[in-house]
Design an enzyme around this catalytic site. Sequence first.
Site, PDB file in Angstrom:
ATOM      1  N   SER A 141      -9.807 -11.313   3.028  1.00  0.00           N
ATOM      2  CA  SER A 141      -9.675 -11.908   4.361  1.00  0.00           C
ATOM      3  C   SER A 141     -11.042 -12.150   4.978  1.00  0.00           C
ATOM      4  O   SER A 141     -11.783 -11.202   5.197  1.00  0.00           O
ATOM      5  CB  SER A 141      -8.889 -10.972   5.288  1.00  0.00           C
ATOM      6  OG  SER A 141      -7.576 -10.803   4.833  1.00  0.00           O
ATOM      7  N   ASN A 175      -6.850 -10.383  -3.010  1.00  0.00           N
ATOM      8  CA  ASN A 175      -6.012  -9.638  -2.078  1.00  0.00           C
ATOM      9  C   ASN A 175      -6.200 -10.152  -0.654  1.00  0.00           C
ATOM     10  O   ASN A 175      -7.339 -10.275  -0.180  1.00  0.00           O
ATOM     11  CB  ASN A 175      -6.395  -8.165  -2.094  1.00  0.00           C
ATOM     12  CG  ASN A 175      -5.994  -7.463  -3.381  1.00  0.00           C
ATOM     13  OD1 ASN A 175      -5.525  -8.100  -4.323  1.00  0.00           O
ATOM     14  ND2 ASN A 175      -6.191  -6.160  -3.424  1.00  0.00           N
ATOM     15  N   HIS A 224     -10.951  -7.720  -3.834  1.00  0.00           N
ATOM     16  CA  HIS A 224     -10.315  -7.059  -2.684  1.00  0.00           C
ATOM     17  C   HIS A 224     -11.001  -7.566  -1.418  1.00  0.00           C
ATOM     18  O   HIS A 224     -12.076  -8.133  -1.473  1.00  0.00           O
ATOM     19  CB  HIS A 224     -10.475  -5.544  -2.795  1.00  0.00           C
ATOM     20  CG  HIS A 224      -9.502  -4.927  -3.756  1.00  0.00           C
ATOM     21  ND1 HIS A 224      -8.520  -4.045  -3.359  1.00  0.00           N
ATOM     22  CD2 HIS A 224      -9.338  -5.103  -5.098  1.00  0.00           C
ATOM     23  CE1 HIS A 224      -7.809  -3.698  -4.421  1.00  0.00           C
ATOM     24  NE2 HIS A 224      -8.282  -4.314  -5.487  1.00  0.00           N
ATOM     25  N   GLY A 225     -10.367  -7.314  -0.276  1.00  0.00           N
ATOM     26  CA  GLY A 225     -10.989  -7.733   0.980  1.00  0.00           C
ATOM     27  C   GLY A 225     -11.126  -9.237   1.077  1.00  0.00           C
ATOM     28  O   GLY A 225     -12.142  -9.755   1.529  1.00  0.00           O
ATOM     29  N   ASP A 261      -0.662  -1.334  -4.354  1.00  0.00           N
ATOM     30  CA  ASP A 261      -2.065  -1.556  -3.985  1.00  0.00           C
ATOM     31  C   ASP A 261      -2.729  -0.201  -3.727  1.00  0.00           C
ATOM     32  O   ASP A 261      -2.181   0.622  -2.976  1.00  0.00           O
ATOM     33  CB  ASP A 261      -2.076  -2.426  -2.718  1.00  0.00           C
ATOM     34  CG  ASP A 261      -3.458  -2.911  -2.326  1.00  0.00           C
ATOM     35  OD1 ASP A 261      -4.338  -2.999  -3.209  1.00  0.00           O
ATOM     36  OD2 ASP A 261      -3.654  -3.214  -1.126  1.00  0.00           O
ATOM     37  N   ASN A 279      -4.756  -9.301   3.175  1.00  0.00           N
ATOM     38  CA  ASN A 279      -3.934  -8.439   4.020  1.00  0.00           C
ATOM     39  C   ASN A 279      -4.277  -8.643   5.498  1.00  0.00           C
ATOM     40  O   ASN A 279      -3.450  -9.098   6.284  1.00  0.00           O
ATOM     41  CB  ASN A 279      -4.147  -6.970   3.615  1.00  0.00           C
ATOM     42  CG  ASN A 279      -3.247  -6.023   4.393  1.00  0.00           C
ATOM     43  OD1 ASN A 279      -2.232  -6.438   4.952  1.00  0.00           O
ATOM     44  ND2 ASN A 279      -3.621  -4.753   4.451  1.00  0.00           N
ATOM     45  N   THR A 280      -5.526  -8.366   5.860  1.00  0.00           N
ATOM     46  CA  THR A 280      -5.926  -8.399   7.275  1.00  0.00           C
ATOM     47  C   THR A 280      -5.599  -9.736   7.944  1.00  0.00           C
ATOM     48  O   THR A 280      -5.095  -9.778   9.065  1.00  0.00           O
ATOM     49  CB  THR A 280      -7.435  -8.111   7.397  1.00  0.00           C
ATOM     50  OG1 THR A 280      -7.705  -6.881   6.722  1.00  0.00           O
ATOM     51  CG2 THR A 280      -7.860  -7.996   8.847  1.00  0.00           C
ATOM     52  N   SER A 330       0.876  -1.167   0.000  1.00  0.00           N
ATOM     53  CA  SER A 330       0.000   0.000   0.000  1.00  0.00           C
ATOM     54  C   SER A 330       0.917   1.222   0.000  1.00  0.00           C
ATOM     55  O   SER A 330       2.121   1.092   0.252  1.00  0.00           O
ATOM     56  CB  SER A 330      -0.889  -0.006   1.245  1.00  0.00           C
ATOM     57  OG  SER A 330      -0.083   0.137   2.406  1.00  0.00           O
ATOM     58  N   HIS A 372     -13.167  -4.307   2.813  1.00  0.00           N
ATOM     59  CA  HIS A 372     -11.817  -4.373   3.400  1.00  0.00           C
ATOM     60  C   HIS A 372     -11.918  -4.630   4.901  1.00  0.00           C
ATOM     61  O   HIS A 372     -12.888  -4.259   5.535  1.00  0.00           O
ATOM     62  CB  HIS A 372     -11.075  -3.056   3.184  1.00  0.00           C
ATOM     63  CG  HIS A 372     -10.687  -2.815   1.743  1.00  0.00           C
ATOM     64  ND1 HIS A 372     -11.087  -1.720   1.041  1.00  0.00           N
ATOM     65  CD2 HIS A 372      -9.934  -3.556   0.902  1.00  0.00           C
ATOM     66  CE1 HIS A 372     -10.581  -1.784  -0.184  1.00  0.00           C
ATOM     67  NE2 HIS A 372      -9.887  -2.885  -0.298  1.00  0.00           N
TER      68      HIS A 372
HETATM   69 ZN   LIG Z   1      -8.297  -3.148  -1.636  1.00  0.00          ZN
END
Ligand SMILES: [Zn+2]
Length: 288
Positions: free
Chosen positions: A211, A230, A208-209, A85, A232-233, A50, A178
């Site tokens: 997780s 994607n 996206h999101g 990102d 991330n979390t 990011s 997200h």
């Molecule tokens: Zn995103």
Amino acid sequence: MALVSAKEMLEQARKGKYAVGAFNTNNLEWTKAILKGAQESNSPVMIQTSMGAAKYMGGYQVCYDLVKDLIDSMGITVPVALHLDHGEYEDALECIKVGYTSVMFDGSHLPFEENLEKAKEVVSFAHANGVSVECEVGSIGGEEDGIIGAGELADPKECKLMSDTGIDFLAAGIGNIHGSYPENWTGLSFDTLKEIADITEGKPLVLHGGSGIPLDQVQKAISLGVSKINVNTECQEVFAAATRKYIEEGKDLEGKGFDPRKLLAPGTEAVTNLVKERIEWFGSNGKA
Ligand SMILES: [Zn+2]
């Protein structure tokens, strides 16, 4: 192996009905953890930063050098794309100059016409440099917007117009969010996803999101055209949990347990394990 654009790996994923994981990195440990997980799974992978994480790490040049040099020193042979990102316009251009092999220009907060115009400019500069481009239509909700039950749904007509600018893959809201998903989340909208996939004629789509979306929904989304997911979390959560356990068990107080190389090891290993698990979910294992 040198860093590669994400264009080919995502087109192959789209055709082969699997998805490539795009994992956010924050530092040396995470970068190593992601590369290790992908290599052990023999999977293509996207490492993304990011704008905030890149700033934290010391800038885009540092991120690029770190990823590139670790690929060499770790003997990584699977295809790796380094991706920006949710980039602003200027950041996307800077990343291309620095050597990123893929960028997301996120103009979803702009009026649609402006988003479209800027996307065209990014595509032309990126493609002249062999760099792949992701753009976003509509917007994907998240914690920063307050908790909402359903994420936003993108307008398929806008998706088509954005797809026609020549971008390589498209992020569009299909009810994804997200951060962590609230308990009253209504799930992904497969009708919207199907409509977007039909109208964009085989363009790889991005979720996206990623997780916290249940496995069955992830796999259905892949079967309908999602080729990049994607994550991330979830990496943050497993890293924090493993680090907490190490400290709560008092291991940092035993011998040289306070050495950062020991202190950060359980979290790093947890990220590698999650990366490998998600790669299996997404079906990209063995696809390098
Ligand atoms: Zn995103």
